[in-house]
Design a protein around this motif. Structure first.
Motif, short mmCIF file in Angstrom:
data_model
loop_
_atom_site.label_atom_id
_atom_site.label_comp_id
_atom_site.label_asym_id
_atom_site.label_seq_id
_atom_site.Cartn_x
_atom_site.Cartn_y
_atom_site.Cartn_z
N ASN A 9 47.05 41.97 28.23
CA ASN A 9 47.91 41.10 27.41
C ASN A 9 47.17 40.64 26.17
N GLY A 10 47.70 39.66 25.47
CA GLY A 10 47.11 39.21 24.21
C GLY A 10 45.74 38.58 24.37
N THR A 11 45.41 38.13 25.59
CA THR A 11 44.10 37.52 25.82
C THR A 11 43.13 38.50 26.47
N GLY A 12 43.54 39.77 26.63
CA GLY A 12 42.67 40.78 27.21
C GLY A 12 42.69 40.81 28.72
N ARG A 13 43.67 40.15 29.33
CA ARG A 13 43.73 40.09 30.79
C ARG A 13 44.76 41.06 31.36
N PHE A 14 44.48 41.54 32.57
CA PHE A 14 45.40 42.34 33.35
C PHE A 14 45.92 41.44 34.48
N SER A 15 47.07 41.80 35.06
CA SER A 15 47.59 40.92 36.10
C SER A 15 48.58 41.61 37.02
N PHE A 16 48.74 41.02 38.21
CA PHE A 16 49.85 41.29 39.11
C PHE A 16 50.81 40.11 39.02
N PRO A 27 55.56 32.12 46.05
CA PRO A 27 54.13 31.89 45.78
C PRO A 27 53.91 30.65 44.93
N ALA A 28 52.94 29.84 45.33
CA ALA A 28 52.60 28.66 44.53
C ALA A 28 52.06 29.07 43.17
N VAL A 29 51.34 30.20 43.13
CA VAL A 29 50.86 30.81 41.89
C VAL A 29 51.34 32.26 41.91
N ASP A 30 52.20 32.63 40.96
CA ASP A 30 52.84 33.94 41.03
C ASP A 30 52.20 35.01 40.15
N ARG A 31 50.98 34.75 39.66
CA ARG A 31 50.23 35.76 38.89
C ARG A 31 48.78 35.76 39.34
N LEU A 32 48.25 36.95 39.53
CA LEU A 32 46.82 37.12 39.76
C LEU A 32 46.25 37.83 38.55
N TYR A 33 45.32 37.16 37.85
CA TYR A 33 44.75 37.70 36.62
C TYR A 33 43.36 38.29 36.87
N VAL A 34 43.04 39.34 36.13
CA VAL A 34 41.73 39.98 36.19
C VAL A 34 41.29 40.26 34.76
N LEU A 166 41.94 36.78 50.83
CA LEU A 166 42.84 37.87 50.41
C LEU A 166 42.84 38.12 48.90
N PRO A 167 43.01 37.11 48.04
CA PRO A 167 43.02 37.41 46.59
C PRO A 167 41.69 37.96 46.09
N PHE A 168 40.59 37.59 46.72
CA PHE A 168 39.28 38.10 46.32
C PHE A 168 39.15 39.59 46.68
N ILE A 169 39.60 39.95 47.87
CA ILE A 169 39.59 41.37 48.25
C ILE A 169 40.52 42.15 47.34
N SER A 170 41.64 41.54 46.97
CA SER A 170 42.57 42.17 46.04
C SER A 170 41.87 42.57 44.75
N VAL A 171 41.09 41.66 44.19
CA VAL A 171 40.36 41.94 42.94
C VAL A 171 39.30 43.01 43.18
N ALA A 172 38.53 42.88 44.26
CA ALA A 172 37.44 43.83 44.52
C ALA A 172 37.93 45.26 44.66
N LEU A 173 39.06 45.46 45.33
CA LEU A 173 39.57 46.82 45.55
C LEU A 173 39.86 47.54 44.24
N LEU A 174 40.22 46.80 43.21
CA LEU A 174 40.55 47.42 41.92
C LEU A 174 39.36 48.15 41.30
N PHE A 175 38.14 47.77 41.67
CA PHE A 175 36.95 48.32 41.02
C PHE A 175 36.15 49.27 41.92
N MET A 176 36.59 49.47 43.15
CA MET A 176 35.83 50.30 44.10
C MET A 176 35.66 51.73 43.59
N GLU A 177 36.72 52.31 43.06
CA GLU A 177 36.63 53.71 42.62
C GLU A 177 35.75 53.86 41.39
N SER A 178 35.88 52.95 40.43
CA SER A 178 35.14 53.10 39.18
C SER A 178 33.64 52.87 39.36
#
Length: 221
Positions: A9-16, A27-34, A166-178
């Motif tokens: 996005n405009g701030t350089g972040r990716f998200s679910f 969800p109390a927070v409906d976006r997960l940013y990376v 759970l949200p921490f594992i969510s973030v970690a999985l995104l980088f496992m392949e790279s």
């Protein structure tokens, strides 16, 4: 639940993002940013990452960012049980196994050193520190360390303590392949009860990854 992946996005972040359906929790927070592009990520892993970010709220029909394998669908349904889950997009084509044999340690605090030792001729190990984006933005990358800003902690604080990881594992999985790692080692600072942990192990295994506690790794070494 309709879970979607959004590019930079405009701030350089990716998200679910998560949009609840008729039977979902809200969800109390409906976006997960990376704060970093993951470079390489398979359809199964991207969708699993999105699911884990909002899994405690999912019930009924589930729409994911990409089509997923039948094996992952079964693991998601088992994880969500006793809630009923129906995954919309299933791809029956065989999936290639992730490349890489290293281990990555997931830390929930800002650290500037690799906790896992490396040795010449062996697969490279990495420490991934998910930094709280309310205090730290962007990312820092070296040959054996990745620090990435995310609001995973904010998302996690809205969950029961047993599901905090759970949200921490969510973030970690995104980088496992790279970073060419196939085993995710969860730091002992995360408190995960055995029932949730065993479900997580089976869920991650559906993407051909392994999940270990830091204490388990020490026992083996």
């Amino acid at each position: 639940m309709d879970i979607q992946w959004h590019g930079r996005n405009g701030t350089g972040r990716f998200s679910f993002s998560a949009t609840p359906g008729d039977y979902d929790g809200v969800p109390a927070v409906d976006r997960l940013y990376v704060d970093r592009d993951m470079l390489i990520v398979s359809s199964d892993v991207l969708s699993l990452s999105g699911f884990l970010a909002f899994a405690p709220y999912c019930a009924g029909r589930l729409t994911l960012p990409k089509e997923v394998s039948p094996e992952l669908v079964t693991a998601m349904q088992e994880f969500a049980s006793p809630s009923w889950l129906h995954v919309d997009s299933v791809d029956v084509e065989p999936k290639a196994a992730p490349q890489g044999e290293g281990k990555v340690l997931l830390a929930d605090s800002l650290t500037f050193e690799n906790v896992l030792p490396n040795s010449w001729g062996s697969a490279r190990n990495t420490t991934l520190s998910v930094a709280d984006s309310s205090q730290w933005a962007g990312y820092l990358l070296s040959s054996e360390l990745l620090i990435v800003g995310s609001n995973a902690r904010t998302v996690a604080l809205m969950l029961p303590r047993a599901l905090y990881v759970l949200p921490f594992i969510s973030v970690a999985l995104l980088f496992m392949e790279s970073i060419r790692c196939s085993t995710l080692v969860v730091a002992d600072s995360f408190e995960v009860d055995d029932e949730v942990w065993h479900k997580l192990v089976r869920l991650v295994k559906a993407c051909n990854y392994s999940l270990l506690r830091e204490s388990e790794l020490r026992e083996w070494n």
